[in-house]
Design a protein around this motif. Structure first.
Motif, PDB file in Angstrom:
ATOM      1  N   ARG A 193      58.691  97.886  40.687  1.00 53.25           N
ATOM      2  CA  ARG A 193      58.267  97.600  39.409  1.00 53.25           C
ATOM      3  C   ARG A 193      58.293  96.120  38.870  1.00 53.25           C
ATOM      4  NH1 ARG A 193      62.770 100.496  38.543  1.00 53.25           N
ATOM      5  NH2 ARG A 193      64.293  99.644  37.259  1.00 53.25           N
TER       6      ARG A 193
ATOM      7  N   ALA B  17      54.993  93.865  38.517  1.00 55.63           N
ATOM      8  CA  ALA B  17      54.844  93.337  37.222  1.00 55.63           C
ATOM      9  C   ALA B  17      54.514  91.711  37.015  1.00 55.63           C
ATOM     10  CB  ALA B  17      55.845  93.488  36.124  1.00 55.63           C
TER      11      ALA B  17
ATOM     12  N   ILE C   9      55.344  97.891  32.871  1.00 48.68           N
ATOM     13  CA  ILE C   9      55.430  98.154  34.303  1.00 48.68           C
ATOM     14  C   ILE C   9      56.747  97.662  34.848  1.00 48.68           C
ATOM     15  CG2 ILE C   9      54.561  97.117  36.687  1.00 48.68           C
ATOM     16  CD1 ILE C   9      51.788  96.863  35.181  1.00 48.68           C
ATOM     17  N   GLY C  10      57.227  96.663  34.504  1.00 45.68           N
ATOM     18  CA  GLY C  10      58.486  96.218  34.836  1.00 45.68           C
ATOM     19  C   GLY C  10      59.696  96.711  34.381  1.00 45.68           C
TER      20      GLY C  10
ATOM     21  N   TYR D 217      59.753 100.241  32.818  1.00 46.02           N
ATOM     22  CA  TYR D 217      59.590 101.609  33.027  1.00 46.02           C
ATOM     23  C   TYR D 217      58.837 102.139  34.142  1.00 46.02           C
ATOM     24  CZ  TYR D 217      60.367 100.965  27.855  1.00 46.02           C
ATOM     25  OH  TYR D 217      60.899 100.331  26.701  1.00 46.02           O
ATOM     26  N   GLY D 218      58.590 101.046  35.261  1.00 45.01           N
ATOM     27  CA  GLY D 218      58.043 101.455  36.230  1.00 45.01           C
ATOM     28  C   GLY D 218      58.747 102.311  37.270  1.00 45.01           C
ATOM     29  N   HIS D 219      58.214 102.303  38.546  1.00 40.43           N
ATOM     30  CA  HIS D 219      59.093 102.980  39.642  1.00 40.43           C
ATOM     31  C   HIS D 219      59.692 101.684  40.510  1.00 40.43           C
ATOM     32  CE1 HIS D 219      57.058 106.602  38.042  1.00 40.43           C
ATOM     33  NE2 HIS D 219      55.807 106.167  38.492  1.00 40.43           N
TER      34      HIS D 219
ATOM     35  N   GLU E  52      53.385 101.222  40.959  1.00 32.13           N
ATOM     36  CA  GLU E  52      54.772 101.362  40.146  1.00 32.13           C
ATOM     37  C   GLU E  52      54.520 101.548  38.854  1.00 32.13           C
ATOM     38  OE1 GLU E  52      56.765 101.140  42.324  1.00 32.13           O
ATOM     39  OE2 GLU E  52      55.766 100.339  43.916  1.00 32.13           O
ATOM     40  N   ALA E  53      53.438 101.455  37.953  1.00 31.90           N
ATOM     41  CA  ALA E  53      53.581 101.533  36.510  1.00 31.90           C
ATOM     42  C   ALA E  53      53.648 103.043  36.108  1.00 31.90           C
ATOM     43  CB  ALA E  53      52.236 101.261  35.868  1.00 31.90           C
TER      44      ALA E  53
END
Length: 520
Positions: A172, A176, A164-165, A167-169, A254-255
Motif C-alpha cells: 500500500r 500510495a 491507500i497508504g 488502509y490498503g493492502h 492496494e487501495a
C-alpha cells in the motif's frame, strides 16, 4: 438557495470532517488479549453516512432546478477572494459538471457504507479523509477560477494517498507514493500554464480567459502548443491515458474498497473532465491540431487495456486495466470533435463511475469473505451466493455495454463519433467492445461457475459455505444497479443538459454567464 447551493454542497463534507475530528474517542480493552478497541467507532460511521447522504440529497437541488433554456453556467457564485493577485471564489456548473457532482455525491455515501465492517483501525481518521476528499472532488468540478481549480485538484491527492497508504493492502505504501508522485509532478506543468495565462490575460477567471483567448486579445505566439501540453500532461496522467497509466493498477489493487470506488468512479473523471473543459475549451485550435495522435493513444489504450485485462490472474487488477480501456473511449469521444462523440464521452464518464464503482464494491464483498483477489481461489460461487451472482452478472453486462443498459449508450455514441471522424478509428475502437465482453464474461465464468472452492474465509460464512449478499451490502450496490438500468433506458433525461454544454465546448463558443445567479 440557488446562489448558495454549490458552496453548501462543496463545503459541507469538509465542515463535517472538522466536527468529526472533535468527536471524543471512547476506548476499552479487549477481553482476551488486552487489545485496544474504540467503542465510538460506530458513531463515527453513522456520522459520516448521515452527512454524506445529506450532501447527496442537497445536491439533488441542481437537476431539480436546472434551467434547460440556458446553455451556460448556472448556480454561479462569484466574489473576490484575494485582491493581489486577483483570485475570485467563483463556482458554477454546466450540463457536464452538474452530473459529475451528482455522481460524486452518490458514490461517497455508498463508499462509506461499503467500509462499515472492513475498516477496523483508525476509523475516525478514515472517514475524515473520505469527507475531505469529497469536498476536494466536488470542488474540481465546480471551480471556475483556475487558481481555485488547482487548489481543489491538488487537495484530492493527500486524502486519497492516505486512504491507500494507511488502509490498503500489502504494497500500500508503494502504491500510495507512486500515485502521489505521478499526479503531483504532472500537475506542475498545469500550474505553469495557469500562471502564464494569468500573466497574459490578467485574470484566473475561466470565462474571462476563454473569451480573451478566443477573440485573440491574448497574443499566444509560440506558447500555444506548450500551454496545451501543460494542461494535457496533468489530465492525461489522471485519466490515465496510455502510456501514463502505470500508477493505476498498483493504486487499485492496494487501495481499500472505498478508495477503489472513488478512484475509479470520480478521480479518473477529473482527468477527462479537464481535457474537455480546459484543453478543448481554452485551446480549440491546438486541440484539433493534436487530436490525431491523442486519438491514437486513446485507441492503443482501449486495445492494450483490454488485452492486458484478459490475462490478469487478479480480479481487481483486471477491473483496473478495464478502466484504462474504458477511459480510452472517453478520450476518443472528446477528440473526435463530433457532437455524438462529445455527448458519448460525457455519458461514458458517468457510466464508468456507476458500473466500475459497483464492480469494485462487489469485489470488495468477495474480499471480505475470502481475503484474496486471486481468481484461482474462486469458483462455483453461483451455488452458495445466488443473489450476489445475479447482481454481479447485471453489473458485468452493464460494463460490457449490453443494449438497454447504460454502457451501451455511451459506447454507441462514442463509436458513432469515431466513425464520423474517420472510419479506421471506429473500426479499431470497436474491437475494444469485443475484448471487453471477453475478459468480463471470462472473469464471471471462472468465479461463479464450475466447482465450488470453499478455501479459507472469515465470518461471512455458514458451516463452511460463503454467505450470500447481506442487507447492508444490498443498500450499497442496488442503487448503482438501478442507475445502470435507468441510464440505459432514459438517457435523454441526462442528455438534455449534457448536449448543449458539450456543443458549446465543441464549437469553441464562450459559455454564457447567468448573471442573476452571480453574487457581487
Amino acid at each position: 438557495m440557488n446562489e448558495r447551493i454549490l458552496s453548501l454542497v462543496t463545503w459541507l463534507p469538509a465542515a463535517a470532517a472538522v466536527v468529526l475530528m472533535l468527536f471524543p474517542r471512547g476506548t476499552h480493552r479487549g477481553a482476551e488479549q488486552g487489545d485496544l478497541h474504540y467503542s465510538s467507532d460506530k458513531a463515527f460511521r453513522w456520522f459520516a453516512l448521515i452527512v454524506s447522504l445529506a450532501v447527496f440529497v442537497i445536491s439533488l437541488h441542481l437537476p431539480a432546478h436546472w434551467d434547460y433554456s440556458h446553455t451556460g453556467f448556472q448556480f454561479e457564485q462569484n466574489f473576490q477572494w484575494i485582491s493581489s493577485p486577483s483570485i475570485n471564489y467563483h463556482l458554477g456548473v454546466d450540463g457536464i459538471s452538474m452530473w459529475l457532482v451528482l455522481l460524486t455525491t452518490l458514490l461517497v455515501p455508498v463508499s462509506v457504507l461499503i467500509s462499515w465492517n472492513s475498516i477496523h483501525g483508525r476509523v475516525k481518521e478514515f472517514f475524515v479523509f473520505m469527507l475531505i476528499l469529497e469536498t476536494a472532488m466536488i470542488g474540481v468540478f465546480v471551480a471556475l477560477d483556475l487558481f481555485l481549480f488547482y487548489v481543489f485538484w491538488e487537495m484530492t491527492l493527500i486524502p486519497m494517498a492516505l486512504l491507500i497508504g494507511i488502509y490498503g493492502h500489502g504494497r500500500r505504501v508503494y502504491a500510495a507514493v507512486k500515485f502521489f508522485l505521478y499526479t503531483m509532478v504532472a500537475s506542475v506543468f498545469m500550474l505553469a500554464a495557469i500562471i502564464w495565462l494569468y500573466l497574459h490575460a490578467g485574470s484566473f477567471d475561466y470565462a474571462t480567459i476563454q473569451a480573451k483567448l478566443l477573440d485573440g486579445s491574448v497574443p499566444m505566439g509560440g506558447a500555444a502548443p506548450w500551454l496545451f501540453l501543460g494542461f494535457f500532461i496533468a489530465f492525461a496522467v489522471k485519466v490515465p491515458l496510455f502510456p501514463f497509466h502505470t500508477w493505476l493498477p498498483d493504486a487499485h489493487v492496494e487501495a481499500p474498497t472505498a478508495g477503489s470506488v472513488l478512484l475509479a468512479g470520480v478521480l479518473l473523471k477529473m482527468g477527462t473532465y479537464g481535457l474537455m473543459r480546459f484543453n478543448v475549451g481554452l485551446f480549440p485550435e491546438q486541440a484539433r491540431f493534436h487530436a490525431p495522435w491523442i486519438i491514437w493513444l486513446a485507441i492503443i489504450g482501449i486495445i492494450y487495456g483490454a488485452l492486458v485485462a484478459l490475462v490478469q490472474p487478479n480480479m481487481k487488477k483486471l477491473v483496473a486495466y478495464s478502466s484504462v480501456s474504458h477511459l480510452g473511449f472517453v478520450v476518443l469521444g472528446i477528440f473526435s470533435f463530433t457532437q455524438a462523440g462529445a455527448d458519448g464521452a460525457v455519458y461514458q464518464m458517468l457510466n464508468h463511475g456507476i458500473s466500475t464503482g459497483a464492480l469494485f464494491m462487489l469485489l470488495g464483498m468477495l474480499y471480505d469473505r475470502k481475503h484474496t483477489y486471486e481468481i484461482k481461489e474462486y469458483g462455483g460461487l453461483a451455488t452458495p451466493m445466488p443473489v450476489f451472482s445475479t447482481i454481479f452478472l447485471f453489473i458485468t453486462l452493464s460494463s460490457i455495454g449490453l443494449p438497454l443498459m447504460n454502457g451501451f449508450v455511451g459506447e454507441f455514441l462514442v463509436l458513432t463519433g469515431a466513425f464520423q471522424a474517420k472510419a479506421l478509428y471506429g473500426i479499431l475502437a470497436t474491437t475494444g467492445v469485443i475484448w471487453s465482453a471477453g475478459y468480463m464474461l471470462w472473469l464471471y465464468q471462472r468465479t461463479f461457475f464450475g466447482e465450488y472452492h470453499a478455501g479459507s474465509h472469515n465470518g461471512h460464512s455458514h458451516g463452511g459455505v460463503l454467505a450470500d449478499i447481506t442487507l447492508r451490502e444490498k443498500f450499497c450496490v442496488v442503487p448503482l444497479v438501478i442507475m445502470a438500468l435507468i441510464m440505459g433506458l432514459a438517457s435523454p433525461y441526462w442528455m438534455k443538459a449534457i448536449d448543449p454544454a458539450s456543443k458549446a465546448i465543441n464549437e469553441s463558443q464562450p459559455m454564457q454567464r447567468q448573471q442573476a445567479a452571480v453574487v457581487k
